[in-house]
Motif scaffolding. Sequence first.
Motif, short mmCIF file in Angstrom:
data_model
loop_
_atom_site.label_atom_id
_atom_site.label_comp_id
_atom_site.label_asym_id
_atom_site.label_seq_id
_atom_site.Cartn_x
_atom_site.Cartn_y
_atom_site.Cartn_z
N LEU A 242 45.54 62.56 27.36
CA LEU A 242 44.31 62.14 26.70
C LEU A 242 44.36 60.66 26.43
CD1 LEU A 242 45.24 63.02 23.19
CD2 LEU A 242 45.30 64.91 24.77
N ASP A 243 43.19 60.10 26.27
CA ASP A 243 43.14 58.67 26.00
C ASP A 243 42.77 58.46 24.53
OD1 ASP A 243 40.58 59.65 26.41
OD2 ASP A 243 39.90 57.99 27.64
N ILE A 244 43.55 57.61 23.87
CA ILE A 244 43.29 57.26 22.48
C ILE A 244 43.31 55.74 22.37
CG2 ILE A 244 44.37 59.39 21.63
CD1 ILE A 244 46.70 57.58 20.60
N PHE A 245 42.79 55.24 21.25
CA PHE A 245 42.90 53.81 20.98
C PHE A 245 44.14 53.60 20.12
CE2 PHE A 245 38.55 53.85 22.33
CZ PHE A 245 38.48 52.67 23.06
N LYS A 246 45.08 52.83 20.66
CA LYS A 246 46.34 52.51 19.99
C LYS A 246 46.47 51.00 19.96
CE LYS A 246 51.14 53.78 19.92
NZ LYS A 246 51.04 53.77 18.48
N ASN A 247 46.61 50.44 18.77
CA ASN A 247 46.67 48.99 18.63
C ASN A 247 45.48 48.33 19.32
OD1 ASN A 247 49.18 49.29 17.32
ND2 ASN A 247 50.23 49.29 19.29
N SER A 248 44.31 48.93 19.15
CA SER A 248 43.04 48.44 19.72
C SER A 248 42.99 48.46 21.24
CB SER A 248 42.72 47.02 19.21
OG SER A 248 42.65 47.02 17.82
N LYS A 249 43.92 49.17 21.88
CA LYS A 249 43.92 49.28 23.34
C LYS A 249 43.79 50.74 23.72
CE LYS A 249 47.14 45.44 23.81
NZ LYS A 249 48.53 45.12 24.06
#
Length: 155
Positions: free
Chosen positions: A95-102
Motif C-alpha cells: 500500500l502507499d502511504i505518506f511518510k515524511n511527506s513522501k
Amino acid sequence: MIKNLADCIEIILSGTDEEREKLHQTFFKLADTSQFLKNLGLKGEYFTIRYGVISHHKGKNADHNYTIDEWRQISEKINWPVMITKYKDNFNIYLDIFKNSKLTLVGVEVKQVNKELFVNNVKTVFAKNNRENESIIWKKYNRPSVMSDEAQSPS
C-alpha cells in the motif's frame, strides 16, 4: 477480547513503560477484511497485529519508524492496496502511504492461520525482488487478464 489498534497506538508509541507493559502479548484489530480481499482468497473477518510487530519499529531510523499517523494510514489502506502477492499460504499486501511527506510503498506481510489473518511484518519497501514461487495475484495498474470477475478492484 481483541483491542482496536486505533485506540492503543498512542500508548504503544509514546506511553509510559507501565502503560506499554499492560499491552505486551496483545493482539490488536488492524482493520476489517474487505470483500475485495476475501474474493482474492484472504480468509478472515479482520486483520490482527501483535504488539511486538508494532514496537519492533519504534526507535528505528526515520525510514522504518512509523508514526501514529502512518499506522493509521496502514490501517485505513490495507483494504485498498496497490499490489498483492501470494507466497505459499501467505500474502504480501503493498500500500502507499505518506511518510515524511513522501509517497512511500509499504509491504504488509499477512500470515493466514486457519480462519485468522495475522499481520506478521510491516516494512518500508525500497526495491522488491519476488521470492521463488511468489506470484502477483492482483495489482492496481495493468491488472493481469486472469483476474476473475469476482475479484474486482476496490477503486
